[in-house]
Design an enzyme around this catalytic site. Structure first.
Site, PDB file in Angstrom:
ATOM      1  N   HIS A 191       0.858  -1.196   0.000  1.00 10.41           N
ATOM      2  CA  HIS A 191       0.000   0.000   0.000  1.00 10.41           C
ATOM      3  C   HIS A 191       0.883   1.231   0.000  1.00 10.41           C
ATOM      4  O   HIS A 191       0.696   2.168  -0.757  1.00 10.41           O
ATOM      5  CB  HIS A 191      -0.878   0.077   1.252  1.00 10.41           C
ATOM      6  CG  HIS A 191      -1.811  -1.061   1.400  1.00 10.41           C
ATOM      7  ND1 HIS A 191      -2.464  -1.332   2.573  1.00 10.41           N
ATOM      8  CD2 HIS A 191      -2.223  -1.992   0.530  1.00 10.41           C
ATOM      9  CE1 HIS A 191      -3.227  -2.376   2.414  1.00 10.41           C
ATOM     10  NE2 HIS A 191      -3.095  -2.800   1.191  1.00 10.41           N
ATOM     11  N   GLU A 440     -20.231   1.601  15.503  1.00  9.64           N
ATOM     12  CA  GLU A 440     -18.875   1.145  15.829  1.00  9.64           C
ATOM     13  C   GLU A 440     -18.880  -0.031  16.788  1.00  9.64           C
ATOM     14  O   GLU A 440     -17.831  -0.484  17.234  1.00  9.64           O
ATOM     15  CB  GLU A 440     -18.041   2.304  16.380  1.00  9.64           C
ATOM     16  CG  GLU A 440     -18.660   3.012  17.557  1.00  9.64           C
ATOM     17  CD  GLU A 440     -17.824   4.200  18.034  1.00  9.64           C
ATOM     18  OE1 GLU A 440     -16.636   4.283  17.706  1.00  9.64           O
ATOM     19  OE2 GLU A 440     -18.375   5.036  18.772  1.00  9.64           O
ATOM     20  N   ASP A 464     -13.173   1.192  16.151  1.00  7.35           N
ATOM     21  CA  ASP A 464     -13.763   0.367  17.199  1.00  7.35           C
ATOM     22  C   ASP A 464     -14.460  -0.861  16.633  1.00  7.35           C
ATOM     23  O   ASP A 464     -14.380  -1.950  17.202  1.00  7.35           O
ATOM     24  CB  ASP A 464     -14.749   1.194  18.034  1.00  7.35           C
ATOM     25  CG  ASP A 464     -14.009   2.048  19.045  1.00  7.35           C
ATOM     26  OD1 ASP A 464     -13.157   1.493  19.748  1.00  7.35           O
ATOM     27  OD2 ASP A 464     -14.258   3.253  19.113  1.00  7.35           O
ATOM     28  N   CYS A 511     -15.544   6.998   9.079  1.00  9.99           N
ATOM     29  CA  CYS A 511     -14.533   7.927   9.600  1.00  9.99           C
ATOM     30  C   CYS A 511     -13.372   7.229  10.309  1.00  9.99           C
ATOM     31  O   CYS A 511     -12.564   7.890  10.940  1.00  9.99           O
ATOM     32  CB  CYS A 511     -15.169   8.933  10.546  1.00  9.99           C
ATOM     33  SG  CYS A 511     -15.723   8.194  12.081  1.00  9.99           S
TER      34      CYS A 511
HETATM   35  C1  PEP Z   1     -13.743   4.870  15.279  1.00 18.77           C
HETATM   36  O1  PEP Z   1     -14.000   4.183  16.265  1.00 18.77           O
HETATM   37  O2  PEP Z   1     -13.566   4.406  14.145  1.00 18.77           O
HETATM   38  C2  PEP Z   1     -13.612   6.337  15.392  1.00 18.77           C
HETATM   39  C3  PEP Z   1     -13.428   7.095  14.338  1.00 18.77           C
HETATM   40  O3  PEP Z   1     -13.652   6.889  16.609  1.00 18.77           O
HETATM   41  P1  PEP Z   1     -12.426   6.876  17.641  1.00 18.77           P
HETATM   42  O4  PEP Z   1     -11.198   6.512  16.872  1.00 18.77           O
HETATM   43  O5  PEP Z   1     -12.401   8.261  18.188  1.00 18.77           O
HETATM   44  O6  PEP Z   1     -12.867   5.849  18.626  1.00 18.77           O
HETATM   45 MG    MG Z   2     -14.703   4.955  18.093  1.00 21.27          MG
END
Ligand code: PEP
Ligand code: MG
Length: 589
Positions: A191, A440, A464, A511
């Site tokens: 990658h 998540e 998560d 995200c």
């Molecule tokens: C996730 O869990 O993918 C997320 C973007 O939130 P965080 O990394 O803040 O837990």
């Molecule tokens: Mg999270």
């Protein structure tokens, strides 16, 4: 000295070595003689903060559970141990390296000594040292949020020598400052290799132990064409590198180019938002051409504060972000902390009162995110009122983290209504604000069809989702290699959530860190996702990679991938497809 490896991106560059040990997330770089003093002060400040935080936690824990307070006594004592901070200060002075690195070195020395000990009780104390070192490093990092920021102070003529360099990390590096890179690891780097070529950055991988053998600040030539690096090059080597380097500077992208929205080669628009932690990150998000803020991790406003911001202070902060991004949309995630983090961060009189952290049971899978907010309606309502007030100043959305049931969502929505009613009573009825959830937790993914009926949008949090779906504690290195975004279960879950959102015609974005990895991003587009939020530095590379690929081909790729049974097979298919797809257009060699 010449070290042979695998050249994955052609070109020759020379520069001073910056060493990155990515597995431990520490960067080692040489500091100028005049920076030794400020660096030592930074280290001392981190010790002061750590002491204040530990004393505070100790005081609160000892009220409830005196028997546990000795844990913190031990850490406080260690903080004054001459083998810890003073030893790190010596390393900074003698080796002229940054404080994070020195602290990490001391940790290695400590661990080696503890591991030799016969007494199991003493051996277990390594955990305490690790905890303390983690705290010192956290405090050293204050105000520094991304690896790109960590690399901000480098000279223009650096080369990066790393144990490994994952694409999501590589995507955040400022390649106008770092001329090329070399890594110990040779596996799984494809990658990054693709990325290096698309950025036109010379790179050699598979060097085994280069990050151990090379000293920070040493002069290095990276010759991607000849698959080697030269340590302490001769004048002739340098002349050759200088001659070729001119041809290998990454092209500066202009303002108009950065603002151009992302789309695939066949015209599928892809929305790229930014994840931010601090209001100061807005500049980076806008510079990168983010279409909005897809995730503002509001809990960062708790970090390092001696007291949680009251409603007015929170409102000012949210307002600054919303106005700063206007007319683009900002998605504010309500606090996502667990009990321990809340206890560590909230020390002010307002929030210490009535707060009873359960030091033994606090965990990332316990009272966290929305669950914790719902047990603290006082805190939650303040935050919701502050967010709703900020909605007057631009476009914002509210997002709840760590949701595992429809009941929690309903309770949270009721809190939004109550907070809006508070404001209406004060004479300031807030505008309607879209409310969404982070998907998540596997339970949320499996009930995405039910949740979709009651929300305005979804955001998939793969960071998560992956660890809870695969039951992998990322902190446990014995299983962390099982943390695998390409696991068929993860891909199926993402598809399931995307479909549930499509059926209810609600927007869905992703995200997690996964989106910052250009190869994984292409597969996610193939799975039908068209909205992402990522660390700002990853946006330009994502745009570049997406522009080279056709959406219809990515969909076909995803269909093939969904029939495969193992991560290895999926990786191979992905690599072959991306290599082929980009090669067809003559983008990469
Ligand atoms: C996730 O869990 O993918 C997320 C973007 O939130 P965080 O990394 O803040 O837990
Ligand atoms: Mg999270």
């Amino acid at each position: 000295m010449r070290l042979k490896g695998i050249g994955v991106s052609p070109g020759v560059v020379a520069g001073r070595a910056v060493i990155l040990i990515q597995r431990a997330q520490v960067l080692r770089y040489q500091i100028a003689a005049e920076r030794v003093g400020p660096e030592l002060e930074r280290l001392e400040e981190s010790r002061r903060r750590s002491r204040a935080q530990l004393s505070d936690i100790r005081a609160r824990v000892s009220e409830r559970r005196p028997e546990l307070s000795s844990l913190f006594d031990a850490q406080l004592l260690m903080l004054d141990d001459p083998m810890l901070v003073p030893r790190a200060a010596d390393i900074v002075r003698e080796q002229r390296v940054n404080a994070e690195w020195a602290v990490q070195q001391v940790f290695h020395e400590f661990s080696a000594v503890f591991e030799e000990m016969a007494d199991p009780y003493l051996r277990e104390r390594t955990g305490d040292v690790a905890d303390l070192v983690g705290r010192l490093r956290m405090n050293l990092r204050r105000g520094v949020s991304t690896p790109r920021d960590m690399l901000r102070e480098l000279d223009e003529s650096s080369v990066l020598i790393a144990d490994e360099l994952t694409p999501s990390f590589a995507a955040q590096v400022d390649w106008t400052k770092v001329r090329g890179f070399a890594t110990d690891a040779g596996s799984r780097t494809y990658h990054t290799a693709i990325l290096a070529r698309s950025l036109d950055v010379p790179a050699v991988v598979g060097l085994h132990d280069a990050s151990q053998r090379i000293q920070a600040g040493q002069l290095i030539v990276i010759d991607g064409s000849a698959s080697e690096i030269i340590v302490d090059p001769t004048a002739a080597d340098l002349a050759r590198a200088a001659h070729q380097a001119e041809d290998h500077r990454p092209a500066e992208t202009g303002e108009a180019e950065r603002r151009r929205p992302a789309q695939t080669a066949d015209g599928q628009r892809i929305r790229l938002d930014a994840n931010i932690e601090f209001p100061d990150d807005l500049a980076a998000a806008k510079y990168a051409g983010a279409e909005g803020i897809g995730l503002y991790r509001s809990e960062f406003l708790l970090s390092g504060a001696s007291e949680v911001a009251d409603e007015d202070r929170q409102y000012e902060l949210y307002r600054r972000i919303v106005e700063g991004m206007a007319p683009r949309t900002v998605t504010i995630r309500t606090f996502d902390v667990d009990e321990e983090q809340l206890a560590g961060r909230m020390t002010g009189p307002t929030f210490a009162a009535g707060w009873e952290p359960d030091a033994e049971r606090g965990s990332r899978q316990g009272l966290r995110g929305l669950r914790l907010s719902l047990t603290r309606p006082d805190l939650f309502r303040v935050q919701l009122r502050a967010i709703l007030r900020a909605a007057d100043h631009g476009s914002l959305r509210i997002m709840f983290p760590f949701v595992s049931s429809v009941e929690q969502l309903r309770d949270a929505r009721a809190m939004v209504i109550a907070a809006a009613a508070d404001l209406t009573r004060r004479g300031h009825a807030p505008p309607p604000v879209p409310v969404g959830v982070m998907v998540e937790i596997p339970a949320a993914a499996y009930t995405a069809d039910l949740l979709a009926r009651e929300v305005d949008f979804f955001t998939i949090g793969t960071n998560d989702l992956i660890q809870y779906c695969l039951a992998v504690d990322r902190a446990d290195e014995r299983v962390s290699r099982l943390y695998e975004p390409l696991h068929p279960a993860i891909l199926r879950m993402i598809l399931m959530v995307r479909r549930a959102a499509s059926r209810r015609k609600i927007p869905v974005s992703l995200c997690g860190e996964m989106a910052s990895d250009p190869a994984l991003l292409t597969l996610l587009v193939g799975l039908g996702l068209t909205e992402f939020s990522m660390t700002p530095g990853a946006i330009p590379v994502a745009k570049q990679v997406l522009a080279e690929l056709r959406c219809d081909e990515l969909r076909a790729l995803a269909r093939r991938v969904l029939r495969l049974a193992t991560v290895d097979e999926i990786e191979r298919e992905l690599l072959a497809a991306i290599g082929k797809l980009t090669m067809i257009r003559g983008v990469t060699p």
